[in-house]
Design a protein around this motif. Structure first.
Motif, PDB file in Angstrom:
ATOM      1  N   VAL A  45       6.921  10.654  -4.640  1.00 44.53           N
ATOM      2  CA  VAL A  45       7.590  11.740  -3.934  1.00 44.53           C
ATOM      3  C   VAL A  45       6.807  13.010  -4.259  1.00 44.53           C
ATOM      4  O   VAL A  45       6.617  13.357  -5.421  1.00 44.53           O
ATOM      5  N   PHE A  46       6.328  13.674  -3.200  1.00 50.26           N
ATOM      6  CA  PHE A  46       5.560  14.907  -3.338  1.00 50.26           C
ATOM      7  C   PHE A  46       6.360  16.068  -2.771  1.00 50.26           C
ATOM      8  O   PHE A  46       7.112  15.902  -1.809  1.00 50.26           O
ATOM      9  N   ARG A  47       6.152  17.242  -3.344  1.00 49.36           N
ATOM     10  CA  ARG A  47       6.721  18.490  -2.813  1.00 49.36           C
ATOM     11  C   ARG A  47       5.614  19.531  -2.771  1.00 49.36           C
ATOM     12  O   ARG A  47       4.802  19.605  -3.688  1.00 49.36           O
ATOM     13  N   GLY A  48       5.627  20.321  -1.704  1.00 43.56           N
ATOM     14  CA  GLY A  48       4.663  21.399  -1.581  1.00 43.56           C
ATOM     15  C   GLY A  48       4.630  21.916  -0.163  1.00 43.56           C
ATOM     16  O   GLY A  48       5.250  21.348   0.739  1.00 43.56           O
ATOM     17  N   PRO A  49       3.878  22.987   0.059  1.00 45.46           N
ATOM     18  CA  PRO A  49       3.793  23.556   1.407  1.00 45.46           C
ATOM     19  C   PRO A  49       2.876  22.743   2.309  1.00 45.46           C
ATOM     20  O   PRO A  49       2.036  21.969   1.842  1.00 45.46           O
ATOM     21  N   LEU A  50       3.049  22.950   3.597  1.00 47.03           N
ATOM     22  CA  LEU A  50       2.157  22.340   4.572  1.00 47.03           C
ATOM     23  C   LEU A  50       0.780  22.980   4.476  1.00 47.03           C
ATOM     24  O   LEU A  50       0.652  24.210   4.385  1.00 47.03           O
TER      25      LEU A  50
END
Length: 148
Positions: A45-50
């Motif tokens: 699971v990754f989180r971050g901006p486009l």
């Protein structure tokens, strides 16, 4: 603090940290399973901006109103270990592929400040375009083929 640079056909070269990404853009979440023949399935699971939003903030050197102009640009992404990949702007552009490519600030709930942002292409089956510790993102125009 680990940094990366956005260079090339942009209005201004931008140097960013993972913390800058976290503060500057809304985070998206992507649950991915990369299934490569050499390593088998890996779930993350990754989180971050486009990626698209980060590059737009640097002022890409194309006419945003002209689809054909945008479609000829490429992004070269290189990590600390020298591993790199190329994506077309059309892959991530909302009018074309609209792929939700991320510059991850978190991996499986762990913040990536110490090791650097990671390029994540959630639509890929194999994680070969997953770039750890991003150091350079270069935007450039595709060359024109010579006609005989």
């Amino acid at each position: 603090m680990t940094r990366f640079v956005v260079v090339g056909a942009v209005d201004r070269q931008v140097t960013l940290t993972v913390a800058d990404l976290r503060r500057g853009w809304p985070a998206r979440e992507a649950e991915v399973t990369f299934d490569c023949a050499s390593s088998g399935p890996r779930h993350h699971v990754f989180r971050g901006p486009l990626l698209r939003e980060v590059i737009l903030a640097a002022g890409p050197g194309f006419d945003a109103a002209r689809r054909k102009d945008r479609s000829r640009f490429l992004l070269e992404v290189t990590g600390e270990d020298g591993h790199g990949t190329v994506l077309s702007w059309a892959e991530i552009d909302e009018d074309f592929g609209n792929a939700p490519v991320l510059l991850a600030t978190e991996l499986d709930g762990r913040e990536l400040d110490a090791c650097g942002s990671q390029l994540v292409v959630p639509t890929d089956v194999c994680g070969a375009r997953y770039i750890s510790a991003v150091r350079w993102i270069r935007l450039g125009s595709a060359g024109r083929a010579a006609h005989p």
